[in-house]
Design an enzyme around this catalytic site. Structure first.
Site, PDB file in Angstrom:
ATOM      1  CG  LEU A 360      50.039  23.467  24.507  1.00 32.36           C
ATOM      2  CD1 LEU A 360      50.079  22.582  25.735  1.00 32.36           C
ATOM      3  CD2 LEU A 360      51.364  24.208  24.345  1.00 32.36           C
ATOM      4  CG  ASP A 408      45.349  22.340  23.116  1.00 31.35           C
ATOM      5  OD1 ASP A 408      44.283  22.989  23.021  1.00 31.35           O
ATOM      6  OD2 ASP A 408      45.874  21.768  22.145  1.00 31.35           O
TER       7      ASP A 408
END
Length: 754
Positions: A360, A408
């Site tokens: 991400l 992430d």
């Protein structure tokens, strides 16, 4: 022990029982005595009620009549006695104490009147009472009961004043055969002869608990004492009986207990042990749950519950071990196990397995700006999106798994037959983040960089596939983010170059390999206002390395502080030279690493260098890439304020390609923004040209100067100038130059200006 306890309790009870038993026997003896004694009184009463005795006395001396009367008396006596074989004597005495009638019922034809009867009869007629009774003790241990009654010889009633001349005495004697038998039985049973004691009320005696007695008739008691020998004999019998019973009961109870122990303890424990052995040998998952209510069954139930809880805890622990706590997705361990099994199946089926790595972009910005709660919500929302995508019709029947590896980073294992499926899935993943990612409460500027590697084309084992998918993902991130890249040899070469650059940064000789370039920027009147300091790196092994290549690597590896220190030292040392030929008001703009803004030591280090080189205030402008907002805002603002207070100007570089809203810059200690070339190209186009002037004015309202980058021709210069831009920079003005090239360019530029 139970027998001894019973014996102690029963000893006193035994004495009481024996006393009661003796009382009963004495009572029975008394009853028998009274029954036999009553025969005497009954005979006399019968004689006195009829005429037989009257006639007898009337005809005494008349032989015939006397005989008839005598026969009648015999008949009456026998009628009273019935068929009982009791020796009975009936004797009638005249006033002189001489017998006038004698009857004896016995088997002895030569019996005579006992010697004690005449004396008893004379005493009877002389007493104040009309009747009397007496118990005679015979020589052979037998007893005879005498009952006599004195009556008037004329009226045959008791005389008012006893007188031998006017009276006759009727005496009935009963030999107590039944009483004597019972008397003898008592002696035989208790080993001691009973006593018949003549007692009066005036005489006291020792009333021992072992002495039992009954009253035969007034003045005469039948007594019997329980001897210690007799009680001891009875206790011995009790002991023998109780021991025998105890032995029998003990043996029976022992056998019963052994059977019960075998049935209810040993067998259930053996069964429980067998069940536990099967469980420990993993032949079954749990023991069979007992259904009884006994202790072993309850113990088995506890073991059953324990194993159930252990299995539940094991399952939960296993789930926790292979599940990410936040997103509830499988973690790295589960991902690797699943991927290995998928590769084995793909090898057997000659199919494909793709590893899709997802990172991400700008996630740290969300954590720092909106807080970790927003970051957690973002991760959970992204996880749900990934799961929903895998469960869509296109991928439902495929063997796939999405997992969270760390932070992430996510990964997907996709087993498929057609390689195009991986491209479709990767495209859909990127499409999820188009325009940012909106959660329930936040709209975040998050995108995804996706890398794909497939078996068998991109690797033969899991380790190789993971490395290649990760390599492809970083390639997507370096080439612009929010996109996907499939592993290729080109990407591999780039990755190798990145590795080489990373290694080279560790051992770089800054003075020999680094150099500074200067790119001027001017105002609306084409006056030179400053120079942007640019770093160039030429490696003997790798050749020319652009800042776009080594700056991100330096930030990631933590080697940028060394680069920053070299740039600032050389730029500060050349500032006075630049001001000599460009003018004392010329400033230099130096890019600083966004990664260092979160460190208070960075500001201290730069301020010391400024003091060391006597750099004038406001002559150095620090350019920060717009992505500085990704870092902890409070810490960044503190560092920026310290630098500004120390005499540095602050500028936001590449404005327009990041995620800092223009209105938020009011919170930042910023002096200038530099519109990125991409933003400048868009604002100078026909579609967005009306937005250019309001955007510049919005900066001016906040007392922020505007520099337009990417000015490539005079037309853009004129449009940006008319919009109110303060400074201009681009190839239409000058390209990056060395110091010597800058001197020559400045001479030429001054000539053109003149």
């Amino acid at each position: 022990m139970a027998t001894m306890g019973v014996y102690r309790i029963q000893t006193d009870t035994l004495t009481e029982v024996e006393q009661n038993r003796l009382d009963l026997k004495l009572l029975q003896t008394k009853v028998e005595f009274e029954r036999e004694a009553k025969i005497s009184s009954d005979i006399i009463s019968l004689l006195l009620e009829g005429e037989t005795l009257v006639n007898f006395t009337r005809y005494v001396g008349q032989d015939i009549r006397e005989y008839l009367v005598t026969q009648r008396l015999d008949f009456l006596i026998n009628d009273v006695l019935g068929d009982q074989k009791i020796r009975v004597l009936l004797t009638v005495f005249d006033g002189d104490g001489e017998p006038i009638y004698h009857y004896e019922r016995s088997n002895n034809p030569f019996s005579s009147i006992p010697s004690y009867l005449p004396g008893f009869a004379r005493s009877l007629m002389l007493k104040e009472v009309a009747e009397s009774q007496k118990l005679m003790f015979l020589k052979d241990g037998r007893h005879a009961y005498l009952f006599g009654k004195a009556v008037d010889r004329n009226t045959f009633i008791s005389p008012v004043r006893p007188s031998m001349k006017d009276s006759i005495a009727i005496v009935a004697t009963v030999y107590m055969e039944s009483f004597d038998q019972m008397f003898s039985d008592l002696k035989m049973d208790y080993g001691k002869s009973p006593l018949i004691v003549n007692r009066t009320a005036e005489v006291s005696f020792n009333d021992s608990p072992l002495l039992r007695k009954v009253n035969l008739f007034p003045g005469f008691d039948l007594e019997m004492e329980l001897t210690p020998q007799y009680l001891r004999q009875e206790r011995t019998y009790l002991i023998d009986w109780m021991i025998a019973v105890a032995v029998v009961l003990g043996a029976g109870i022992t056998v019963l207990l052994l059977l019960l122990i075998k049935r209810y303890i040993i067998s259930p424990i053996e069964n429980l042990d067998h069940q536990l052995t099967l469980v420990m040998e993993e032949q079954q998952s749990n023991i069979k749950k007992p259904v009884g209510a006994d202790e072993v069954s309850r113990l088995g139930s506890k073991f059953y519950q324990l194993y159930e809880q252990l299995q539940e805890n094991l399952r939960e622990s296993h789930n926790l071990a292979v599940t990410d706590a936040l997103t509830k997705l499988p973690n790295r361990t589960r991902f690797q196990d699943f991927a290995k099994r998928a590769l084995i199946r793909a090898w057997n089926r000659h199919s494909h397995v793709s590893l899709i790595y997802i990172d991400l972009d700008n996630f740290k910005f969300v954590n720092d700006r909106l807080g970790h709660e927003a970051g957690d919500e973002l991760l959970k929302h992204a996880a749900r999106l990934f799961q929903d995508l895998l469960q869509s019709d296109q991928h439902r029947n495929n063997s796939s798994l999405v997992s969270r590896l760390a932070g992430d980073e996510f990964a997907i294992v996709l087993a498929h037959e057609n390689l195009d499926e991986r491209v479709t899935l990767a495209s859909n993943l990127v499409a999820l983040f188009k325009g940012g990612l909106k959660t329930e409460r936040y709209l975040t500027p998050v995108s995804a960089s996706v890398g794909v590697a497939s078996y068998p084309n991109d690797g033969e084992d899991l380790r190789e596939l993971i490395a290649n998918a990760d390599m492809a993902m970083y390639h997507a991130k370096r080439t612009g983010k929010n996109r996907f890249a499939a592993y290729s040899h080109t990407i591999a070469r780039e990755a190798r170059r990145v590795k080489l650059i990373e290694d080279a940064l560790k051992f770089v000789n800054s003075d020999e390999e680094f150099s500074l370039m200067f790119m001027p920027f001017v105002d609306a009147d084409h006056k030179i206002k400053g120079l942007e300091v640019l770093l160039r790196w030429y490696s003997p092994e790798l050749g020319q390395i652009t800042p776009d290549e080594f700056v991100p690597i330096a930030e990631q590896t933590g080697s940028y502080p060394k680069i920053d220190d070299w740039v600032f030292r050389n730029a500060f040392s050349q500032l006075s030279t630049l001001q000599q030929f460009l003018g004392e008001n010329v400033i230099i703009a130096i890019n600083i690493s966004a990664g260092e803004l979160g460190q208070a030591a960075f500001a201290d280090r730069i301020i010391k260098l400024k003091q060391e080189f006597n750099v004038p205030d406001r002559s150095v402008e620090l350019e920060i890439t717009e992505t500085f907002g990704y870092f902890a805002v409070d810490q960044v603002l503190s560092v920026l304020r310290d630098l500004r207070d120390a005499g540095f100007s602050i500028s936001i570089d590449d404005f327009g390609i990041g995620y800092t809203p223009l209105l938020q810059m009011i919170d930042y200690p910023v002096d200038k923004v530099k519109f990125d070339k991409e933003l400048v190209d868009r604002l100078t186009s026909d579609n967005y040209h009306p937005l250019m002037q309001p955007t510049v004015e919005l900066c001016h309202i906040q007392s922020i100067k505007v520099t337009a980058e990417g000015v490539e021709n005079e037309e853009k210069f004129s449009l940006l100038k008319s919009a109110g831009c303060d400074y201009f920079q681009g190839y239409a003005i000058a390209q990056p130059m060395t110091l010597s090239e800058l001197r020559k360019w400045h001479i030429e530029y001054l000539g053109k200006d003149q």
